[in-house]
Design a protein around this motif. Structure first.
Motif, PDB file in Angstrom:
ATOM      1  N   ASP A 275       0.802  -1.218   0.000  1.00  0.00           N
ATOM      2  CA  ASP A 275       0.000   0.000   0.000  1.00  0.00           C
ATOM      3  C   ASP A 275       0.836   1.270   0.000  1.00  0.00           C
ATOM      4  O   ASP A 275       0.323   2.346  -0.323  1.00  0.00           O
ATOM      5  N   VAL A 276       2.121   1.189   0.358  1.00  0.00           N
ATOM      6  CA  VAL A 276       2.982   2.382   0.342  1.00  0.00           C
ATOM      7  C   VAL A 276       4.031   2.326  -0.761  1.00  0.00           C
ATOM      8  O   VAL A 276       4.691   3.330  -1.047  1.00  0.00           O
ATOM      9  N   LEU A 277       4.200   1.168  -1.410  1.00  0.00           N
ATOM     10  CA  LEU A 277       5.196   1.023  -2.472  1.00  0.00           C
ATOM     11  C   LEU A 277       4.685   1.670  -3.754  1.00  0.00           C
ATOM     12  O   LEU A 277       3.579   1.381  -4.216  1.00  0.00           O
ATOM     13  N   ALA A 278       5.498   2.553  -4.323  1.00  0.00           N
ATOM     14  CA  ALA A 278       5.164   3.179  -5.604  1.00  0.00           C
ATOM     15  C   ALA A 278       5.806   2.379  -6.736  1.00  0.00           C
ATOM     16  O   ALA A 278       6.746   1.603  -6.512  1.00  0.00           O
ATOM     17  N   PRO A 279       5.339   2.547  -7.974  1.00  0.00           N
ATOM     18  CA  PRO A 279       5.941   1.811  -9.100  1.00  0.00           C
ATOM     19  C   PRO A 279       7.378   2.264  -9.358  1.00  0.00           C
ATOM     20  O   PRO A 279       7.742   3.408  -9.106  1.00  0.00           O
ATOM     21  N   GLY A 280       8.192   1.333  -9.851  1.00  0.00           N
ATOM     22  CA  GLY A 280       9.517   1.709 -10.337  1.00  0.00           C
ATOM     23  C   GLY A 280      10.676   1.259  -9.500  1.00  0.00           C
ATOM     24  O   GLY A 280      11.758   1.852  -9.570  1.00  0.00           O
ATOM     25  N   ILE A 281      10.544   0.189  -8.710  1.00  0.00           N
ATOM     26  CA  ILE A 281      11.675  -0.319  -7.945  1.00  0.00           C
ATOM     27  C   ILE A 281      12.759  -0.806  -8.909  1.00  0.00           C
ATOM     28  O   ILE A 281      12.472  -1.476  -9.899  1.00  0.00           O
ATOM     29  N   ARG A 282      14.009  -0.443  -8.632  1.00  0.00           N
ATOM     30  CA  ARG A 282      15.128  -0.808  -9.520  1.00  0.00           C
ATOM     31  C   ARG A 282      16.337  -1.236  -8.696  1.00  0.00           C
ATOM     32  O   ARG A 282      16.457  -0.901  -7.512  1.00  0.00           O
ATOM     33  N   VAL A 283      17.257  -1.931  -9.347  1.00  0.00           N
ATOM     34  CA  VAL A 283      18.603  -2.143  -8.822  1.00  0.00           C
ATOM     35  C   VAL A 283      19.524  -1.207  -9.591  1.00  0.00           C
ATOM     36  O   VAL A 283      19.386  -1.052 -10.810  1.00  0.00           O
ATOM     37  N   ALA A 284      20.445  -0.548  -8.877  1.00  0.00           N
ATOM     38  CA  ALA A 284      21.347   0.415  -9.525  1.00  0.00           C
ATOM     39  C   ALA A 284      22.740   0.272  -8.941  1.00  0.00           C
ATOM     40  O   ALA A 284      22.911  -0.127  -7.786  1.00  0.00           O
ATOM     41  N   SER A 285      23.751   0.595  -9.744  1.00  0.00           N
ATOM     42  CA  SER A 285      25.125   0.459  -9.277  1.00  0.00           C
ATOM     43  C   SER A 285      26.017   1.550  -9.834  1.00  0.00           C
ATOM     44  O   SER A 285      25.951   1.883 -11.022  1.00  0.00           O
ATOM     45  N   VAL A 286      26.850   2.114  -8.950  1.00  0.00           N
ATOM     46  CA  VAL A 286      27.998   2.929  -9.355  1.00  0.00           C
ATOM     47  C   VAL A 286      29.258   2.331  -8.704  1.00  0.00           C
ATOM     48  O   VAL A 286      30.110   3.049  -8.223  1.00  0.00           O
ATOM     49  N   GLY A 287      29.327   1.037  -8.697  1.00  0.00           N
ATOM     50  CA  GLY A 287      30.426   0.326  -8.066  1.00  0.00           C
ATOM     51  C   GLY A 287      29.924  -0.923  -7.361  1.00  0.00           C
ATOM     52  O   GLY A 287      30.459  -2.012  -7.527  1.00  0.00           O
ATOM     53  N   ARG A 288      28.869  -0.756  -6.540  1.00  0.00           N
ATOM     54  CA  ARG A 288      28.190  -1.877  -5.913  1.00  0.00           C
ATOM     55  C   ARG A 288      26.694  -1.687  -6.057  1.00  0.00           C
ATOM     56  O   ARG A 288      26.195  -0.561  -5.964  1.00  0.00           O
ATOM     57  N   PRO A 289      25.948  -2.764  -6.276  1.00  0.00           N
ATOM     58  CA  PRO A 289      24.503  -2.624  -6.492  1.00  0.00           C
ATOM     59  C   PRO A 289      23.755  -2.306  -5.208  1.00  0.00           C
ATOM     60  O   PRO A 289      24.154  -2.718  -4.111  1.00  0.00           O
ATOM     61  N   ARG A 290      22.676  -1.561  -5.357  1.00  0.00           N
ATOM     62  CA  ARG A 290      21.763  -1.248  -4.266  1.00  0.00           C
ATOM     63  C   ARG A 290      20.360  -1.214  -4.816  1.00  0.00           C
ATOM     64  O   ARG A 290      20.159  -1.017  -6.021  1.00  0.00           O
ATOM     65  N   LEU A 291      19.373  -1.409  -3.954  1.00  0.00           N
ATOM     66  CA  LEU A 291      17.989  -1.381  -4.369  1.00  0.00           C
ATOM     67  C   LEU A 291      17.431   0.028  -4.172  1.00  0.00           C
ATOM     68  O   LEU A 291      17.591   0.627  -3.106  1.00  0.00           O
ATOM     69  N   LEU A 292      16.796   0.564  -5.220  1.00  0.00           N
ATOM     70  CA  LEU A 292      16.090   1.844  -5.144  1.00  0.00           C
ATOM     71  C   LEU A 292      14.611   1.548  -4.952  1.00  0.00           C
ATOM     72  O   LEU A 292      13.990   0.918  -5.812  1.00  0.00           O
ATOM     73  N   VAL A 293      14.062   1.991  -3.830  1.00  0.00           N
ATOM     74  CA  VAL A 293      12.690   1.624  -3.465  1.00  0.00           C
ATOM     75  C   VAL A 293      11.839   2.893  -3.340  1.00  0.00           C
ATOM     76  O   VAL A 293      12.006   3.659  -2.389  1.00  0.00           O
ATOM     77  N   PRO A 294      10.924   3.138  -4.283  1.00  0.00           N
ATOM     78  CA  PRO A 294      10.081   4.342  -4.225  1.00  0.00           C
ATOM     79  C   PRO A 294       8.864   4.151  -3.319  1.00  0.00           C
ATOM     80  O   PRO A 294       8.200   3.105  -3.362  1.00  0.00           O
ATOM     81  N   LEU A 295       8.593   5.147  -2.494  1.00  0.00           N
ATOM     82  CA  LEU A 295       7.417   5.133  -1.629  1.00  0.00           C
ATOM     83  C   LEU A 295       6.471   6.248  -2.046  1.00  0.00           C
ATOM     84  O   LEU A 295       6.903   7.310  -2.518  1.00  0.00           O
ATOM     85  N   ALA A 296       5.197   6.014  -1.837  1.00  0.00           N
ATOM     86  CA  ALA A 296       4.180   6.928  -2.366  1.00  0.00           C
ATOM     87  C   ALA A 296       4.180   8.286  -1.682  1.00  0.00           C
ATOM     88  O   ALA A 296       3.841   9.297  -2.300  1.00  0.00           O
ATOM     89  N   THR A 297       4.561   8.340  -0.390  1.00  0.00           N
ATOM     90  CA  THR A 297       4.488   9.597   0.356  1.00  0.00           C
ATOM     91  C   THR A 297       5.716   9.782   1.243  1.00  0.00           C
ATOM     92  O   THR A 297       6.394   8.808   1.604  1.00  0.00           O
TER      93      THR A 297
END
Length: 289
Positions: free
Chosen positions: A151-173
């Motif tokens: 209910d709080v997760l917004a669309p568009g979760i991604r994995v991203a890396s500038v050396g080591r990967p991390r999860l980008l987790v968008p929230l609605a508010t």
């Protein structure tokens, strides 16, 4: 050489309106073991330490090598540590502007800073950002550990890396971000299993590109970061695909030390160039206990 008695400069990196920022220990390079280096942040009461070596100032400006450490060990990159190092070098140079070619973890990139009345504005190019979609297993392990529900997760979760990967987790508010309360033991186990640096949670950007974010990285000994510039670069690359080229990210509020990082995404011949910026100042210079 022992680390005891070494001079240390504490820099507040990525401040907001002259306040807060992430205290970072900056030291001149010295013949220390990696074990001694990783003890430096805890000894100085900071989450990170950066070791600085200036190689050549004769042609084309200074050439600077950086190494970054937390209590868990060496990091391949550290955005707010780079801001802190540039501020440290600018204060030492005493000029209004400072430019250097920076070497860190096999990368070579430009960094620069401009002295204002009460602080230094530092900026650098963190390098290319890789983005990809997470697997179902990654989401199933990490999101419950973060305390993120559908209910709080917004669309568009991604994995991203500038050396080591991390999860980008968008929230609605922003309120969902503020009240987030991860299970850090469970989150560390998930990130260790998946090879993730951590999780960068953020609120959906406003029309002007303002974002609130929190970075959880227990796998490197930092439950929550006051500022995380490289993850902000990852977010900038992701949002550039949605037509947002400039963002201003607020962090650190949950820790009582507000920080702000700016990022601009610029198309160039190689694809996309990200420029990160932050304000910083020197708190004090002391010696390692």
């Amino acid at each position: 050489m022992s680390r005891h008695g070494l001079p240390v400069t504490i820099v507040r990196a990525c401040m907001r309106d002259g306040q807060g920022g992430s205290p970072t220990a900056v030291l001149d390079e010295a013949p220390l073991s990696d074990d001694e280096r990783r003890r430096a942040p805890a000894a100085m009461g900071t989450s990170h330490a950066v070791f600085v070596s200036v190689h050549d100032t004769r042609r084309g400006g200074p050439v600077v090598s950086l190494r970054f450490f937390t209590a868990e060990g060496e990091l391949p990159a550290c955005g707010h540590g780079t801001v802190a190092a540039l501020t440290f070098l600018a204060e030492r140079a005493r000029g209004r502007e400072y430019r250097a070619t920076i070497h860190a973890a096999g990368r070579v990139f430009p960094g620069w800073s401009v002295r204002e009345k009460a602080h230094v504005n530092a900026a650098f190019d963190p390098g290319p950002v890789a983005l990809w979609w997470p697997t179902a297993i990654e989401c199933d392990l990490v999101l419950p550990a973060l305390g993120v529900t559908s209910d709080v997760l917004a669309p568009g979760i991604r994995v991203a890396s500038v050396g080591r990967p991390r999860l980008l987790v968008p929230l609605a508010t922003r309120s969902a971000l503020t009240t987030l309360s991860p299970d850090f033991e469970r989150l560390r186990a998930a990130c260790d299993r998946l090879g993730l640096l951590g999780c960068y949670t953020y609120s959906v950007p406003t029309p002007t590109g303002r974002v609130a974010a929190r970075m959880f990285a227990p796998s490197i000994g930092v439950a929550e970061d006051i500022a995380n510039a490289n993850s902000t670069a990852c977010l900038a690359a992701h949002l550039a695909g949605q037509g947002i080229s400039d963002i201003t990210v607020d962090m650190g509020d949950s820790l009582g030390s507000p920080s702000t990082i700016t990022a601009t995404a610029q198309p160039d011949a190689s694809g996309l160039r990200i420029l990160l910026g932050g304000a910083a100042d020197v708190i004090r210079s002391i010696r390692m206990p």
